[in-house]
Design a protein around this motif. Structure first.
Motif, PDB file in Angstrom:
ATOM      1  N   ILE A  71       2.137   1.681  -3.499  1.00  0.00           N
ATOM      2  CA  ILE A  71       1.077   2.185  -4.382  1.00  0.00           C
ATOM      3  C   ILE A  71       0.866   3.671  -4.136  1.00  0.00           C
ATOM      4  O   ILE A  71       0.734   4.464  -5.077  1.00  0.00           O
ATOM      5  N   ASP A  72       0.848   4.051  -2.864  1.00  0.00           N
ATOM      6  CA  ASP A  72       0.649   5.458  -2.507  1.00  0.00           C
ATOM      7  C   ASP A  72       1.788   6.330  -3.031  1.00  0.00           C
ATOM      8  O   ASP A  72       1.577   7.492  -3.416  1.00  0.00           O
ATOM      9  N   SER A 124      -6.457  -5.058  -1.743  1.00  0.00           N
ATOM     10  CA  SER A 124      -7.495  -4.874  -2.761  1.00  0.00           C
ATOM     11  C   SER A 124      -8.537  -3.852  -2.349  1.00  0.00           C
ATOM     12  O   SER A 124      -9.079  -3.132  -3.194  1.00  0.00           O
ATOM     13  N   SER A 160      -8.101  -1.379   0.073  1.00  0.00           N
ATOM     14  CA  SER A 160      -7.568  -0.169   0.696  1.00  0.00           C
ATOM     15  C   SER A 160      -6.806   0.665  -0.326  1.00  0.00           C
ATOM     16  O   SER A 160      -6.264   0.141  -1.297  1.00  0.00           O
ATOM     17  N   THR A 161      -6.748   1.964  -0.060  1.00  0.00           N
ATOM     18  CA  THR A 161      -5.989   2.862  -0.929  1.00  0.00           C
ATOM     19  C   THR A 161      -4.769   3.452  -0.226  1.00  0.00           C
ATOM     20  O   THR A 161      -3.910   4.045  -0.866  1.00  0.00           O
ATOM     21  N   ASN A 162      -4.703   3.286   1.087  1.00  0.00           N
ATOM     22  CA  ASN A 162      -3.547   3.774   1.847  1.00  0.00           C
ATOM     23  C   ASN A 162      -3.402   2.952   3.128  1.00  0.00           C
ATOM     24  O   ASN A 162      -4.243   2.085   3.425  1.00  0.00           O
ATOM     25  N   LYS A 188      -6.154  -2.571  -9.965  1.00  0.00           N
ATOM     26  CA  LYS A 188      -5.796  -1.409  -9.151  1.00  0.00           C
ATOM     27  C   LYS A 188      -4.405  -0.880  -9.491  1.00  0.00           C
ATOM     28  O   LYS A 188      -4.168   0.329  -9.461  1.00  0.00           O
ATOM     29  N   LYS A 224      -9.117  -7.907  -8.704  1.00  0.00           N
ATOM     30  CA  LYS A 224      -9.350  -6.529  -8.274  1.00  0.00           C
ATOM     31  C   LYS A 224      -8.035  -5.804  -8.033  1.00  0.00           C
ATOM     32  O   LYS A 224      -7.873  -4.617  -8.412  1.00  0.00           O
ATOM     33  N   LEU A 240       0.835  -1.211   0.000  1.00  0.00           N
ATOM     34  CA  LEU A 240       0.000   0.000   0.000  1.00  0.00           C
ATOM     35  C   LEU A 240       0.864   1.254   0.000  1.00  0.00           C
ATOM     36  O   LEU A 240       0.536   2.246  -0.665  1.00  0.00           O
ATOM     37  N   GLU A 250      -6.369   3.145   5.758  1.00  0.00           N
ATOM     38  CA  GLU A 250      -7.476   2.272   5.372  1.00  0.00           C
ATOM     39  C   GLU A 250      -7.085   0.815   5.534  1.00  0.00           C
ATOM     40  O   GLU A 250      -7.913  -0.034   5.896  1.00  0.00           O
TER      41      GLU A 250
END
Length: 242
Positions: free
Chosen positions: A92-93, A163, A165-167, A240, A236, A89, A170
């Protein structure tokens, strides 16, 4: 077929994951927490059982020692997988995954180093923790089977986190919610058989079911249910990071 150079690059990527975990105090504690849980279970539960037995003049917790062993195996696998999920995460962030296509390992190699290698590591960690701290002292072959199932379940929980969460904030919340899936472990022990169908889609339920009844059918159902979870979550997650 993977070449030796490719495997080496994957291990370098995995080593980078371990380095990131070791630098983060919270994630480092997450990874060693199964050892603390193991100590608590191995010595705390029998101590409490002795107190309860003396007070009520009958065994209380002894028939459920296996539940504690299964929870320990699942916690061990889930914690290491969760640490890996939090690193993902963060990457990704930071936008790191956007540049994976032009790296030597590519996106597929990234997924292997961030998801498959932690899964394998959690398997070995679960085996060691159960050998040292288990209450029921199962055979080595049974410990391996429990650890394999637990590591797959831990992988599912990590996939839920990455899958959904965005950060990282979360991710923590989703991890707490995903712990609901672990209640399937106690269902075969405490829930009457006619109501156990409620837990059909809980992989943890089939772990307990198989260990208690030792039926190959239960293991097959566990694999099928887990595969459905993994395929849906992986699809998913791949969308992403595209």
């Amino acid at each position: 077929m993977m070449t030796l150079i490719t495997v080496k690059k994957l291990f370098i990527s995995f080593r980078h994951l371990i380095h990131q975990i070791s630098k983060d105090a919270m994630l480092f504690f997450v990874c060693i927490s199964p050892l603390l849980c193991g100590l608590l279970i191995r010595f705390g539960i029998p101590f409490v059982e002795n107190l309860l037995t003396e007070h009520f003049d009958k065994v209380i917790l002894l028939p459920y020692y296996l539940i504690f062993d299964l929870f320990l195996a699942v916690i061990t696998a889930a914690m290491f997988s969760f640490a890996s999920a939090m690193v993902i995460l963060g990457e990704i962030d930071d936008g790191i995954t956007s540049y994976l296509a032009i790296t030597p390992i590519g996106k597929s190699g990234y997924l292997v180093s961030r998801l498959v290698f932690p899964l394998i590591s959690s398997l070995f960690m679960s085996i060691v923790v159960l050998i040292v701290f288990s209450l029921t002292r199962p055979s080595v072959s049974m410990i391996v089977i429990i650890s394999i199932m637990a590591s797959i379940f831990g992988f599912i929980m990590s996939m839920i986190v990455v899958s959904m969460s965005t950060n990282k904030v979360e991710g923590l919340a989703v991890m707490k919610l995903s712990n609901i899936l672990t209640i399937g472990i106690i269902a075969p022990f405490l829930v009457s058989e006619k109501f156990q169908i409620i837990f059909f889609l809980f992989p943890s339920f089939w772990i307990s079911k198989f260990i208690i009844e030792n039926k190959f059918f239960d293991f097959v159902v566990f694999i099928v249910v887990s595969t459905v979870w993994v395929l849906l979550l992986l699809k998913k997650f791949i969308r992403k990071i595209k």
